[in-house]
Write a protein that holds these residues in place. Structure first.
Motif, short mmCIF file in Angstrom:
data_model
loop_
_atom_site.label_atom_id
_atom_site.label_comp_id
_atom_site.label_asym_id
_atom_site.label_seq_id
_atom_site.Cartn_x
_atom_site.Cartn_y
_atom_site.Cartn_z
N LYS A 90 0.84 -1.20 0.00
CA LYS A 90 0.00 0.00 0.00
C LYS A 90 0.87 1.25 0.00
N TYR B 174 0.86 4.04 -2.85
CA TYR B 174 0.66 5.46 -2.54
C TYR B 174 1.78 6.30 -3.15
N GLU C 299 1.42 9.11 -6.03
CA GLU C 299 1.94 10.45 -5.81
C GLU C 299 2.93 10.83 -6.91
#
Length: 170
Positions: free
Chosen positions: A83, A87, A91
């Motif tokens: 995860k 992320y 980003e």
């Protein structure tokens, strides 16, 4: 003559404004499509998370011969690392950061996998025991030359590396 020049200049300005608006619209549309694709990717990953957990637990209890409870805890750590990588990838895509950041985050994820596996921790420390504290295994940092590992399987990741093409550091 002045009227003709004014009309030509007005037409040129109109064409330039129209061109600018077209470029802005295309950029906006591309950005909107990229965001939609990233949201779809995130939804897809979220939907598959339980299946991923289940298959990881099955692998760890079957092939790695771990106890169910240890496998569940380790699986949760793996999913959390994935995860975090996802992320960071999202980003990087949204903020349009350089690909070297993606490579560095990939190496960090792989290092976490190695650090979390008890066999990797045991092979990297001479005095590892079965009763080793799980938090100590998490804190253990491994320096692996992922560029060489990728090259061994035929992947050239040198263009994505952090500049020197060597080890990814945590």
């Amino acid at each position: 003559m002045n009227e003709v020049v004014l009309i030509v200049m007005a037409e040129i300005i109109f064409i330039l404004v129209l061109l600018l608006l077209t470029i802005l619209f295309v950029g906006w549309k591309r950005k909107k499509n990229n965001h939609a694709a990233l949201e779809q990717l995130l939804d897809s990953v979220s939907l598959r998370e339980e299946r991923r957990k289940s298959s990881l637990i099955d692998y760890l209890t079957g092939h790695q011969k771990m106890e169910k409870q240890v496998a569940v805890e380790l699986c949760e750590d793996f999913i959390e690392a994935e995860k975090q990588f996802l992320y960071q990838f999202l980003e990087q895509q949204v903020k349009q950061k350089p690909m070297s950041d993606f490579y560095r985050h990939l190496c960090e994820l792989l290092d976490k996998y190695l650090a979390l596996l008890p066999q990797a921790a045991a092979s990297s420390t001479a005095q590892a025991t079965k009763s080793a504290d799980k938090s100590a295994v998490k804190k253990k940092t491994l320096e692996t030359d992922w560029a060489a590992a990728f090259a061994d399987i035929g992947l050239d990741m040198s263009s994505l590396s952090t500049g020197d093409g060597s080890k990814a550091k945590n």
